[in-house]
Design an enzyme around this catalytic site. Structure first.
Site, short mmCIF file in Angstrom:
data_model
loop_
_atom_site.label_atom_id
_atom_site.label_comp_id
_atom_site.label_asym_id
_atom_site.label_seq_id
_atom_site.Cartn_x
_atom_site.Cartn_y
_atom_site.Cartn_z
N TYR A 76 16.81 -6.17 -16.02
CA TYR A 76 15.91 -6.63 -14.96
C TYR A 76 16.70 -7.02 -13.72
O TYR A 76 16.29 -6.74 -12.60
CB TYR A 76 15.07 -7.82 -15.44
CG TYR A 76 13.97 -8.14 -14.47
CD1 TYR A 76 12.73 -7.49 -14.55
CD2 TYR A 76 14.17 -9.06 -13.43
CE1 TYR A 76 11.74 -7.74 -13.63
CE2 TYR A 76 13.17 -9.32 -12.52
CZ TYR A 76 11.95 -8.66 -12.61
OH TYR A 76 10.97 -8.90 -11.70
N PHE A 128 5.03 9.74 11.96
CA PHE A 128 4.83 10.25 10.61
C PHE A 128 3.70 9.44 10.00
O PHE A 128 3.54 8.26 10.29
CB PHE A 128 6.09 10.18 9.74
CG PHE A 128 5.83 10.81 8.39
CD1 PHE A 128 5.68 12.19 8.29
CD2 PHE A 128 5.61 10.03 7.26
CE1 PHE A 128 5.34 12.77 7.07
CE2 PHE A 128 5.27 10.61 6.04
CZ PHE A 128 5.13 12.00 5.95
N THR A 129 2.91 10.09 9.14
CA THR A 129 1.66 9.50 8.63
C THR A 129 1.85 8.08 8.07
O THR A 129 1.24 7.13 8.55
CB THR A 129 1.06 10.41 7.55
OG1 THR A 129 2.05 10.66 6.56
CG2 THR A 129 0.62 11.75 8.15
N ASP A 219 14.69 6.68 10.47
CA ASP A 219 14.07 7.28 9.29
C ASP A 219 15.03 8.36 8.81
O ASP A 219 15.08 9.47 9.33
CB ASP A 219 12.68 7.87 9.61
CG ASP A 219 12.01 8.42 8.35
OD1 ASP A 219 12.73 8.71 7.37
OD2 ASP A 219 10.78 8.59 8.36
N LYS A 262 13.58 13.33 -0.78
CA LYS A 262 13.88 14.56 -0.02
C LYS A 262 15.37 14.86 -0.13
O LYS A 262 15.83 15.36 -1.15
CB LYS A 262 13.46 14.37 1.44
CG LYS A 262 11.94 14.46 1.66
CD LYS A 262 11.20 13.22 1.30
CE LYS A 262 9.78 13.20 1.80
NZ LYS A 262 9.05 12.01 1.37
N ARG A 386 -0.98 20.18 8.28
CA ARG A 386 -0.35 19.19 9.15
C ARG A 386 -0.95 19.37 10.54
O ARG A 386 -0.34 19.88 11.45
CB ARG A 386 1.18 19.35 9.20
CG ARG A 386 1.88 19.04 7.90
CD ARG A 386 2.22 17.59 7.65
NE ARG A 386 1.19 16.73 7.11
CZ ARG A 386 1.44 15.65 6.38
NH1 ARG A 386 2.68 15.32 6.07
NH2 ARG A 386 0.46 14.89 5.96
N PHE A 453 -5.97 12.74 4.82
CA PHE A 453 -5.61 14.10 4.39
C PHE A 453 -5.38 14.20 2.89
O PHE A 453 -5.59 15.25 2.29
CB PHE A 453 -4.36 14.60 5.13
CG PHE A 453 -3.18 13.68 5.02
CD1 PHE A 453 -3.05 12.60 5.88
CD2 PHE A 453 -2.21 13.87 4.05
CE1 PHE A 453 -1.97 11.73 5.78
CE2 PHE A 453 -1.13 13.01 3.94
CZ PHE A 453 -1.02 11.94 4.80
#
Ligand code: F0G
Length: 461
Positions: A76, A128-129, A219, A262, A386, A453
């Site tokens: 933990y 970005f969303t 980002d 990614k 998009r 979306f």
């Protein structure tokens, strides 16, 4: 780059485990698509042949990463995998402090809550969303300060992800530096078509923000891919390694949000990385409320280990060259048969320009959503809208945002598909293109409140 000889991007790996794909008939697909409300997010993965929905969490891990999974320390507190991850984030990204999160939006949530005061502005190079939504939920207003070229699918600017420094400076003048929480700088701007930002631009953003005492939050989700474009396109970087370029990019920022799903070649994971100890202290405090203890942040030890190892693999030049080479291969193929795509081809995806592909369908009949559905019906290939559906509604007026770019993204998971899959993909897009005049648009019949979306439903007109 330019010429794409096969040899230039052949995969620097061989296949050890395979996952069979289900082949479907057009009848099967018609049924599945109708059940999914013409939204590719609502399809069952089982009914998909080649899945180009996203490159997020869909990567194939290496044997080195899988071996690391067995070394998961599922304590933990104080897992050794946390310390390995912290070490590699420091070594490759250069940030001092690490807060793991379950994925990118977990990091976005924390940094937005920490640094944004209601009424603040948060400029960035295109939205970005999830990033923009967290900024808005924290009371901020996102302001797009990307260069105009980014909104033009045919403009060949090599760094369409750049920030327009004049726009940024004008905003600072207009609202005052105290009203700007930070600047969000994204690498290979997703919504612009995977377009990179230049090192020169990053340096200048740093100079301007330092003058005004404004933080820069990077980002870094696809920063390795961005580093590759800098090496290929920016003068002075030809001989520098991807790892060196990556570290220099990060050095112009104060911290980073990361979706490890990614670049970092894992199926789940993310982090917030920071240089400022005081902000780190608060972030570490907040992560225990929303994600988990600060040494696991919602992740299993094994997942942190896979991500730590993924960092090492991501910056290997043969890997990144093949990764981007594969995307370019498909882009070049589509371009050669006259299919309208976003140019230059981006790092993680080929984006079909739905406005030019289906010029007879008005934006309010969702051309990109329609095209994604048609592509699935043709071949079982899954892509992602998009465009206007992803853009959502303005929180002030309640009306749709009407983005200039109305795109369908064919997103390539890393190390997953072969060149033959790429060929089939291009053939299917070509078939839909030949029949484009017969395609009719959609109407939205269900609209969720947030990130619509993902779950919206449509019917054919
Ligand atoms: N930033 C960028 C640039 C992204 O592309 C994503 C995710 C996130 C942040 C959020 O990260 O999903 O781990 O919470 N993009 C995925 C996509 C969903 O398909 O482009 P997350």
């Amino acid at each position: 780059m330019g010429k794409l000889e096969r040899r230039s991007w052949a995969e620097p790996f061989k296949i050890k485990v395979v996952e069979p794909l289900k082949m479907t008939t057009r009848e099967d697909r018609l049924k599945a698509m109708a059940e999914a409300g013409y939204n590719t997010f609502l399809l069952r993965s089982e009914d998909v042949y080649i899945d180009l929905l996203t490159d997020s969490g869909t990567n194939a891990m290496s044997d080195y990463q899988w071996a690391g999974m067995m070394l998961g320390d599922e304590a933990y507190a104080g897992s050794k995998n946390y310390y390995h991850l912290e070490e590699n984030v420091g070594k490759f990204y250069g940030y001092k402090y690490l807060v793991p999160t379950h994925q990118g939006r977990g990091a976005e949530h924390i940094i937005s809550k920490l640094l944004i005061k209601p009424g603040d502005y948060v400029p960035g190079n295109m939205y970005f969303t999830t990033t923009r939504l967290h900024q808005e939920l924290a009371g901020g207003t996102f302001v797009d300060v990307i260069i105009d070229e980014a909104h033009d699918s045919q403009n060949l600017h090599p760094f369409k992800g750049n920030i327009d420094l004049q726009k940024l400076e004008d905003l600072i003048k207009k609202v005052g530096e105290k009203k700007i929480s930070y600047v969000t700088v994204a690498a290979t701007v997703n919504m612009a078509g995977g377009q990179p930002i230049s090192m020169e631009n990053l340096r200048r953003i740093r100079a301007l923000t330092s003058k005004h005492n404004i933080k820069v939050v990077f980002d870094a989700t696809r920063a390795v891919e961005n580093a590759y474009f800098i090496k290929m396109r920016e003068k002075g970087f030809e001989q520098r390694s991807i790892a060196e370029i990556l570290k220099e990019m990060c050095s112009y920022t104060d911290g980073a949000t990361m979706s490890g799903k990614k670049d970092l070649l894992v199926n789940i994971g993310g982090f917030l990385a920071l240089n400022d100890y005081d902000v780190f202290e608060e972030a570490r405090n907040m992560v225990v409320v929303y994600e988990g203890l600060h040494t696991y942040g919602g992740l299993a030890g094994r997942d942190m280990e896979a991500m730590a190892r993924g960092i090492e693999e991501a910056v290997q030049e043969p890997h990144i060259k093949a990764r981007i080479g594969q995307v370019e291969y498909v882009g070049d193929k589509l371009q050669s048969i006259g299919v309208p795509i976003v140019l230059p081809v981006g790092g993680h995806a080929v984006f079909l320009d739905a406005k030019r592909f289906l010029p007879h369908i008005p934006q309010l009949q969702f051309p990109a959503q329609t095209l994604a559905a048609e592509l699935y019906l043709d071949s079982g290939i899954r892509s992602m809208e998009r465009g206007i559906v992803s853009a959502g509604r303005s929180k002030e007026t309640g009306d749709h945002y009407y983005p200039k770019l109305e795109l369908v993204r064919l997103t390539f998971p890393r190390r997953v598909y072969t060149q033959a899959h790429c060929d089939v993909t291009a053939e299917s897009v070509e078939a839909v293109f030949e029949n484009r005049d017969r395609i009719k648009g959609l109407k939205m019949v269900y609209e969720p409140k947030y990130l619509r979306f993902f779950q919206a439903r449509f019917e054919r007109l």
